[in-house]
Write a protein that holds these residues in place. Structure first.
Motif, PDB file in Angstrom:
ATOM      1  N   HIS A  55       0.838  -1.205   0.000  1.00  8.90           N
ATOM      2  CA  HIS A  55       0.000   0.000   0.000  1.00  8.90           C
ATOM      3  C   HIS A  55       0.875   1.260   0.000  1.00  8.90           C
ATOM      4  O   HIS A  55       0.696   2.162   0.816  1.00  8.90           O
ATOM      5  CB  HIS A  55      -0.952   0.015   1.202  1.00  8.90           C
ATOM      6  CG  HIS A  55      -1.783  -1.219   1.337  1.00  8.90           C
ATOM      7  ND1 HIS A  55      -1.453  -2.240   2.218  1.00  8.90           N
ATOM      8  CD2 HIS A  55      -2.902  -1.613   0.696  1.00  8.90           C
ATOM      9  CE1 HIS A  55      -2.351  -3.189   2.126  1.00  8.90           C
ATOM     10  NE2 HIS A  55      -3.247  -2.840   1.211  1.00  8.90           N
ATOM     11  N   CYS A  56       1.827   1.289  -0.910  1.00 10.66           N
ATOM     12  CA  CYS A  56       2.779   2.414  -0.972  1.00 10.66           C
ATOM     13  C   CYS A  56       2.117   3.621  -1.623  1.00 10.66           C
ATOM     14  O   CYS A  56       1.667   3.556  -2.774  1.00 10.66           O
ATOM     15  CB  CYS A  56       4.017   2.009  -1.766  1.00 10.66           C
ATOM     16  SG  CYS A  56       4.866   0.561  -1.089  1.00 10.66           S
ATOM     17  N   VAL A  57       2.074   4.723  -0.913  1.00  8.10           N
ATOM     18  CA  VAL A  57       1.438   5.939  -1.425  1.00  8.10           C
ATOM     19  C   VAL A  57       2.285   7.150  -1.047  1.00  8.10           C
ATOM     20  O   VAL A  57       3.172   7.075  -0.195  1.00  8.10           O
ATOM     21  CB  VAL A  57       0.007   6.120  -0.864  1.00  8.10           C
ATOM     22  CG1 VAL A  57      -0.883   4.952  -1.258  1.00  8.10           C
ATOM     23  CG2 VAL A  57       0.044   6.284   0.650  1.00  8.10           C
ATOM     24  N   GLY A  58       1.984   8.263  -1.691  1.00  5.08           N
ATOM     25  CA  GLY A  58       2.627   9.523  -1.354  1.00  5.08           C
ATOM     26  C   GLY A  58       1.600  10.633  -1.304  1.00  5.08           C
ATOM     27  O   GLY A  58       0.506  10.518  -1.864  1.00  5.08           O
ATOM     28  N   GLY A  59       1.963  11.704  -0.605  1.00  8.01           N
ATOM     29  CA  GLY A  59       1.072  12.856  -0.517  1.00  8.01           C
ATOM     30  C   GLY A  59       1.848  14.149  -0.689  1.00  8.01           C
ATOM     31  O   GLY A  59       2.979  14.276  -0.202  1.00  8.01           O
ATOM     32  N   MET A  60       1.255  15.089  -1.417  1.00  7.08           N
ATOM     33  CA  MET A  60       1.841  16.424  -1.575  1.00  7.08           C
ATOM     34  C   MET A  60       0.815  17.454  -1.137  1.00  7.08           C
ATOM     35  O   MET A  60      -0.333  17.429  -1.570  1.00  7.08           O
ATOM     36  CB  MET A  60       2.217  16.677  -3.035  1.00  7.08           C
ATOM     37  CG  MET A  60       2.863  18.037  -3.273  1.00  7.08           C
ATOM     38  SD  MET A  60       2.820  18.536  -5.013  1.00  7.08           S
ATOM     39  CE  MET A  60       1.181  19.289  -5.124  1.00  7.08           C
TER      40      MET A  60
ATOM     41  N   TYR B 291      -0.563  10.190  -4.536  1.00  3.78           N
ATOM     42  CA  TYR B 291       0.173   9.402  -5.527  1.00  3.78           C
ATOM     43  C   TYR B 291       0.175   7.926  -5.113  1.00  3.78           C
ATOM     44  O   TYR B 291       0.519   7.602  -3.960  1.00  3.78           O
ATOM     45  CB  TYR B 291       1.622   9.876  -5.644  1.00  3.78           C
ATOM     46  CG  TYR B 291       1.780  11.295  -6.126  1.00  3.78           C
ATOM     47  CD1 TYR B 291       1.862  11.583  -7.491  1.00  3.78           C
ATOM     48  CD2 TYR B 291       1.859  12.348  -5.220  1.00  3.78           C
ATOM     49  CE1 TYR B 291       2.015  12.887  -7.940  1.00  3.78           C
ATOM     50  CE2 TYR B 291       2.009  13.657  -5.654  1.00  3.78           C
ATOM     51  CZ  TYR B 291       2.086  13.918  -7.018  1.00  3.78           C
ATOM     52  OH  TYR B 291       2.234  15.215  -7.454  1.00  3.78           O
ATOM     53  N   ASN B 292      -0.192   7.040  -6.028  1.00  4.23           N
ATOM     54  CA  ASN B 292       0.029   5.604  -5.848  1.00  4.23           C
ATOM     55  C   ASN B 292       1.437   5.298  -6.334  1.00  4.23           C
ATOM     56  O   ASN B 292       1.794   5.625  -7.477  1.00  4.23           O
ATOM     57  CB  ASN B 292      -0.995   4.802  -6.647  1.00  4.23           C
ATOM     58  CG  ASN B 292      -2.382   4.895  -6.054  1.00  4.23           C
ATOM     59  OD1 ASN B 292      -2.580   4.593  -4.887  1.00  4.23           O
ATOM     60  ND2 ASN B 292      -3.347   5.334  -6.857  1.00  4.23           N
ATOM     61  N   LEU B 293       2.241   4.674  -5.474  1.00  2.00           N
ATOM     62  CA  LEU B 293       3.660   4.466  -5.781  1.00  2.00           C
ATOM     63  C   LEU B 293       3.988   2.977  -5.901  1.00  2.00           C
ATOM     64  O   LEU B 293       3.400   2.132  -5.217  1.00  2.00           O
ATOM     65  CB  LEU B 293       4.528   5.106  -4.692  1.00  2.00           C
ATOM     66  CG  LEU B 293       4.270   6.607  -4.431  1.00  2.00           C
ATOM     67  CD1 LEU B 293       5.089   7.093  -3.255  1.00  2.00           C
ATOM     68  CD2 LEU B 293       4.571   7.429  -5.687  1.00  2.00           C
TER      69      LEU B 293
END
Length: 551
Positions: A405-410, A426-428
């Motif tokens: 469940h790797c994700v990112g946020g900006m 972002y889905n990473l």
């Protein structure tokens, strides 16, 4: 609940009337309310520690516990706030508003001049029909006004009367001309003159009040107390309602309103959206002078309006106010496909002034906050010897659980305010935090054409993440500063739990461990924490979704 954001927003509240809107952390509207005094009303929801006020109901306390930010719209008086509240609830359907969520709205008094013998009635629905007039809307008292009109003027009293062929009791007691039986040119002309007189009174409150007072005294002298009471009730309504609303145009009208306010090198552009004659929403953005060729406020004004119009493709009227006549003519020459309007009088000018009032209020609050976060950002730029001032910041963070469940946020922070419209998830696919950060930053850099690059990237990490960011920015050609924030390495978990782990601030060549009371550190921590909240919230959502699918 983000107390820091709320603390800043509550401190900038005005004591003017208006509408307030509460939003949760996902920018979802929770509640809309109106107030005679915005500052007093909004603060009543919180205690001194900005927790939910225990004196409110459980429903309201629960709602306040979810509040992340608020937005206000200023109007001229409490009656307009009441009407605008109704429109916002109808169009946006907030979760915690119970009343006014059905399809009803405040009533209007209407008359169709296309009828042979037109009469006044009450309606809740507007129609785009020639020669059909509307007065209002009225939060209360429409019936009292209507009763007074029919008490004073001998109009067709009931809608069924005109279909009859014989004059009824109303004609016998001189409350109707009896046009059903005596349909002749003389009566028709007399009836038309009565309608013209009433319409003139409906648009002149003072004359209407004077006529009501005279008739009230006349009825009282003749001991017709019931009729005198009708006039008195109408007078009370007019005193309370006062005038027609400037936020409702009494006809179906769509428009986008641009209003620009400027002071000391910084301005705010406010957009007010009107649909069906009603204000449904507003947005605003701050702009700064960063071009030496722009010498005066009028030059700045023209440039800001021009940039805003370039991004608009609206078939509606676009009202621009305030603006100099020369600048307006220049915009019309350039934007020939848009219907630009410079209001001079009437409803359009009233709406434009409402937009200008809110733009000025937003700018005043921004100038007050200039002494807080804006000055801190200048100190940060000086501390790290940055080559440009910091006006806009993007902050990045990643979240995962054992490589799944790797994700990112900006998150975006522009002119001392969180800009939710620019937030991104972002889905990473990367397997470690370095590859994940690289993937996220590359994807953000590739979208600079759609969403312009900020002044600063703030990365959650250390020197490795800074190098990744600088490499990506160099290849994109964007002029963006890069800083990082991370916690110092402490082996003993107990020390970290007791708050002994200190945050480290880094650029490519500098590193600082500032005192926890330092405003520079506190501001960057606030931004890092918001990015962390945004990223981990998306991670939890993805995780819950997968669990639900497995089940």
């Amino acid at each position: 609940m983000d107390k820091e954001i709320l603390k800043t927003q509550l401190a900038s509240l005005t004591d003017k009337p208006g509408v307030y809107q509460y939003y949760d952390s996902n920018s979802k509207l929770l509640y809309v309310g109106k107030a005679k005094n915005l500052k007093k009303r909004v603060k009543s929801y919180f205690d001194k520690s900005l927790n939910p006020n225990p004196n409110n109901s459980y429903r309201i306390q629960k709602m306040i516990s979810q509040v992340h930010s608020l937005h206000t719209v200023i109007v001229e008086n409490e009656k307009e706030a009441l009407i605008l509240e109704n429109f916002f609830i109808k169009s946006q359907n907030p979760k915690y508003n119970i009343l006014l969520r059905d399809d009803k709205t405040y009533p209007y008094i209407t008359i169709d001049l296309n009828d042979k013998y037109p009469r006044f009635s009450i309606t809740r629905r507007l129609e785009s029909k020639k020669n059909k007039l509307y007065f209002g809307p009225y939060p209360r008292g429409a019936n009292e006004i209507l009763k007074a009109i029919y008490e004073i003027f001998p109009l067709v009293q009931e809608s069924s009367c005109i279909r009859g062929k014989r004059a009824c009791l109303y004609h016998q007691i001189n409350k109707c001309l009896g046009v059903c039986e005596f349909d002749n040119p003389q009566n028709k002309e007399k009836y038309e003159n009565l309608i013209k007189e009433i319409l003139a009174l409906m648009q002149n409150i003072e004359k209407m009040k004077k006529l009501l007072e005279e008739n009230m005294q006349h009825f009282a002298d003749k001991e017709l107390y019931e009729q005198a009471l009708i006039c008195k009730k109408c007078l009370n309504v007019i005193d309370e309602v006062g005038h027609f609303s400037s936020i409702d145009m009494r006809r179906l009208y769509d428009a986008d309103i641009l209003s620009f306010a400027y002071n000391s090198g910084i301005g705010v552009l406010l957009k007010l959206f009107v649909r069906g004659g009603k204000v449904i929403s507003s947005t605003h953005s701050f702009v700064r002078v960063n071009d030496s060729k722009i010498a005066t406020s009028e030059d700045f004004e023209c440039e800001v309006y021009n940039q805003a119009l370039l991004s608009m493709d609206s078939k509606n009227d676009i009202i621009i106010f305030p603006i100099s006549k020369d600048n307006f003519e220049s915009l019309c020459e350039f934007h020939t496909k848009l219907k630009l309007v410079l209001p001079i009088r009437g409803d359009k000018l009233k709406l434009a002034k409402l937009a200008a009032l809110n733009a000025t209020h937003i700018l005043d609050n921004r100038m007050k906050n200039e002494d807080s976060d804006a000055l801190v950002l200048r100190d940060i730029a000086e501390l790290f010897d940055l080559k440009q001032d910091i006006f806009s910041i993007e902050v990045f963070d990643t979240s995962h659980h054992s490589g799944t469940h790797c994700v990112g946020g900006m998150i975006s922070y522009i002119d001392s305010e969180f800009c939710k419209a620019n937030y991104r998830h972002y889905n990473l696919s990367g397997s470690d935090e370095y590859s994940q950060m690289r993937e996220m930053l590359k994807r953000r850099a590739s979208s600079f054409d759609e969403l312009p690059a900020p002044s600063l990237w703030l990365i959650d990490g250390g020197i490795a993440q800074i190098n990744i960011a600088l490499e990506i920015l160099e290849s994109s050609g964007a002029n963006v500063e890069v800083l990082a924030i991370s916690k110092e390495k402490i082996s003993a978990k107990a020390n970290r739990a007791k708050g002994r782990a200190k945050d480290i601030l880094r650029s490519k060549n500098l590193e600082f461990r500032l005192d926890t009371r330092d405003k520079r550190l506190q501001l960057l921590q606030k931004l890092r924490d918001e990015a962390h909240r945004f990223a981990i919230g998306f991670h939890r959502y993805k995780k819950r979704k997968d669990i639900w699918i497995d089940e």
